[in-house]
Write a protein that holds these residues in place. Structure first.
Motif, PDB file in Angstrom:
ATOM      1  N   UNK A  90       0.837  -1.140  -0.039  1.00 16.54           N
ATOM      2  CA  UNK A  90       0.117   0.162  -0.004  1.00 16.54           C
ATOM      3  C   UNK A  90       0.774   1.275  -0.064  1.00 16.54           C
ATOM      4  N   UNK A  91       1.749   1.188   1.001  1.00 14.27           N
ATOM      5  CA  UNK A  91       2.825   2.499   0.932  1.00 14.27           C
ATOM      6  C   UNK A  91       3.625   2.612  -0.447  1.00 14.27           C
ATOM      7  N   UNK A  92       3.780   1.420  -1.003  1.00 16.68           N
ATOM      8  CA  UNK A  92       4.515   1.598  -2.380  1.00 16.68           C
ATOM      9  C   UNK A  92       3.674   2.055  -3.557  1.00 16.68           C
ATOM     10  N   UNK A  93       2.401   1.750  -3.496  1.00 14.26           N
ATOM     11  CA  UNK A  93       1.272   2.158  -4.420  1.00 14.26           C
ATOM     12  C   UNK A  93       1.034   3.550  -4.019  1.00 14.26           C
ATOM     13  N   UNK A  94       1.018   4.114  -2.994  1.00 16.76           N
ATOM     14  CA  UNK A  94       0.632   5.220  -2.547  1.00 16.76           C
ATOM     15  C   UNK A  94       2.061   6.185  -3.271  1.00 16.76           C
ATOM     16  N   UNK A  95       3.133   5.798  -3.188  1.00 17.90           N
ATOM     17  CA  UNK A  95       4.213   6.359  -3.723  1.00 17.90           C
ATOM     18  C   UNK A  95       4.134   6.554  -5.182  1.00 17.90           C
ATOM     19  N   UNK A  96       3.651   5.577  -5.895  1.00 25.63           N
ATOM     20  CA  UNK A  96       3.503   5.438  -7.242  1.00 25.63           C
ATOM     21  C   UNK A  96       2.241   6.534  -7.652  1.00 25.63           C
ATOM     22  N   UNK A  97       1.140   6.556  -6.788  1.00 24.83           N
ATOM     23  CA  UNK A  97       0.081   7.539  -6.908  1.00 24.83           C
ATOM     24  C   UNK A  97       0.785   8.706  -6.932  1.00 24.83           C
ATOM     25  N   UNK A  98       1.468   8.966  -6.048  1.00 23.97           N
ATOM     26  CA  UNK A  98       1.797  10.574  -5.779  1.00 23.97           C
ATOM     27  C   UNK A  98       2.992  11.008  -7.110  1.00 23.97           C
ATOM     28  N   UNK A  99       3.602   9.937  -7.481  1.00 22.57           N
ATOM     29  CA  UNK A  99       4.346  10.194  -8.655  1.00 22.57           C
ATOM     30  C   UNK A  99       3.467  10.380  -9.978  1.00 22.57           C
ATOM     31  N   UNK A 100       2.516   9.671 -10.407  1.00 23.88           N
ATOM     32  CA  UNK A 100       1.586   9.987 -11.276  1.00 23.88           C
ATOM     33  C   UNK A 100       1.165  11.249 -11.180  1.00 23.88           C
ATOM     34  N   UNK A 101       0.304  11.564  -9.925  1.00 15.67           N
ATOM     35  CA  UNK A 101      -0.179  12.798  -9.894  1.00 15.67           C
ATOM     36  C   UNK A 101       0.724  13.949 -10.187  1.00 15.67           C
ATOM     37  N   UNK A 102       2.064  13.855  -9.992  1.00 20.91           N
ATOM     38  CA  UNK A 102       3.139  14.834 -10.192  1.00 20.91           C
ATOM     39  C   UNK A 102       3.501  14.833 -11.635  1.00 20.91           C
ATOM     40  N   UNK A 103       2.948  13.977 -12.305  1.00 22.89           N
ATOM     41  CA  UNK A 103       3.275  14.003 -13.954  1.00 22.89           C
ATOM     42  C   UNK A 103       2.762  15.107 -14.402  1.00 22.89           C
TER      43      UNK A 103
END
Length: 258
Positions: A90-103
């Motif tokens: 979940x933490x890893x996926x949250x980091x992925x979500x944050x990076x996607x949002x920052x695109x």
């Protein structure tokens, strides 16, 4: 007693899944009644829910079968380990979500927040976007190469940006970007910048204006970025050399600067 359709519905799975669990040996098949139908009791619903929950958590069916046969202590330990893994995922996926949002947010993707804040400050001061991009493209390799030094460099940049003379330099450079290499304003700008750098070197030491001891490959990269984005920068650097500065290192000034 429940039919296979009913037990599947109560457990939140499909009839096909129930039959698959039978085939894998996860769920015992009940005996058929006098009508030829298999009838399930409430225990089968509980067992199906356990199987479904473990499978949805990513536990391989072979491991699910082992856990269903484990004693209470072993089962609890295994569930705790599964929960730990899921929390890490979940933490890893949250980091992925944050990076996607920052695109969609440009600078935020590759730069630390304090650098993004500095770039936004340049924009707020009215600095030409081409200059901001050069600054940004210079920060990207620096932040990747030496992230631990970014706060120090940004603090220095903020301090320098508080000087109206440097802000004026940024604004004047922006106005000169669309001019020819022989535009007299480049000479005026070189005079201003050389005076500013000299004053900073005399007051703070030459290391203060040496752009945080950036290694030569990064200086070269940033020079290239500057030349490609703002061609008058090449002429400006030549003018600075004539006034005693090259790559923000003091050299003997040439006589009769033009």
């Amino acid at each position: 007693m429940l039919t296979i359709g009913e037990v599947a519905s109560y457990a939140g799975v499909t009839v096909r899944a129930v039959r698959h669990y039978h085939a894998k040996g996860l769920l015992p098949e009940p005996e058929r009644d006098h009508s030829g139908y298999r009838r399930y009791d409430a225990g089968a619903v509980v067992e199906l829910i356990r199987i479904r929950t473990l499978a949805e958590a990513g536990v391989p069916l072979k491991r699910v079968r082992e856990l269903l046969q484990a004693d209470e202590e072993e089962f609890a330990a295994a569930v705790a380990e599964i929960d730990k893994r899921l929390r890490a995922e979940i933490r890893e996926r949250q980091r992925h979500r944050e990076r996607i949002a920052r695109l969609a947010s440009g600078d935020n993707l590759a730069l630390p927040p304090e650098v993004v804040e500095f770039l936004d400050r340049l924009r707020a001061l009215g600095v030409d976007e081409r200059i901001v991009r050069v600054e940004r493209d210079g920060w990207i390799p620096l932040a990747a190469h030496s992230p631990e030094r970014v706060p120090e460099w940004v603090a220095r940049k903020r301090e320098q940006l508080a000087d109206p003379q440097l802000v004026d330099f940024y604004l004047t450079l922006g106005q000169a970007l669309d001019r020819a290499d022989d535009d007299p304003r480049l000479v005026e700008l070189a005079d201003k910048l050389a005076a500013y750098i000299t004053r900073m070197a005399d007051e703070q030491g030459e290391g203060y204006v040496d752009d945080a001891d950036i290694e030569p490959p990064f200086v070269k990269l940033m020079d290239t970025l500057a030349f490609d984005t703002a061609p008058p920068a090449r002429r400006l650097i030549e003018l600075l050399k004539e006034r005693g500065w090259t790559k923000l290192e003091r050299v003997a000034p040439r006589r009769n600067p033009v």
